[in-house]
Design a protein around this motif. Sequence first.
Motif, PDB file in Angstrom:
ATOM      1  N   TYR A   1       0.836  -1.199   0.000  1.00 53.44           N
ATOM      2  CA  TYR A   1       0.000   0.000   0.000  1.00 53.44           C
ATOM      3  C   TYR A   1       0.873   1.252   0.000  1.00 53.44           C
TER       4      TYR A   1
ATOM      5  N   LYS B   1      -3.624   3.153  -0.158  1.00 48.86           N
ATOM      6  CA  LYS B   1      -4.202   2.634  -1.401  1.00 48.86           C
ATOM      7  C   LYS B   1      -3.383   1.422  -1.863  1.00 48.86           C
ATOM      8  N   LYS B   2      -4.093   0.319  -2.197  1.00 45.18           N
ATOM      9  CA  LYS B   2      -3.415  -0.891  -2.649  1.00 45.18           C
ATOM     10  C   LYS B   2      -2.689  -0.622  -3.961  1.00 45.18           C
ATOM     11  N   GLU B   3      -1.382  -0.908  -3.972  1.00 42.72           N
ATOM     12  CA  GLU B   3      -0.564  -0.686  -5.152  1.00 42.72           C
ATOM     13  C   GLU B   3      -0.191  -1.986  -5.854  1.00 42.72           C
TER      14      GLU B   3
END
Length: 120
Positions: A65, A69-71
């Motif tokens: 993250y 936010k998930k990357e």
Amino acid sequence: MRNAFLLLSALLLFACSSKKQGTKDITGQWKPVAFISDKVNEKEVQEMLQTASVEFTADHKYFSYVSGKKEEEGSFTLDEKQQQLTVTNRSENQVYTISWAGDTMVLSNTEKETMKLLKK
């Protein structure tokens, strides 16, 4: 004879407690606290330390993250005997040597990069 039994008991107790101390659970969310690499400039390192985190799940998945936010996502395997963590994302495997400094997980790779993480 009694002294030999006590010594043997003490050694067995020490061996069992040492194994428990050496085996750590990596599941959960981790925050990087240090990163050393010749490939990343200091500004990028500081940004990563402030905004990044990684999560390892019990079903051997991982998520990274940035600012919550998930990357990235993938899977991982942990070989405790070899002290290796292998992370697979897309079609790429990244292999890290895993060690511990107290509660800090230390990951190193063959590219001479080292990351230290603390559990959130």
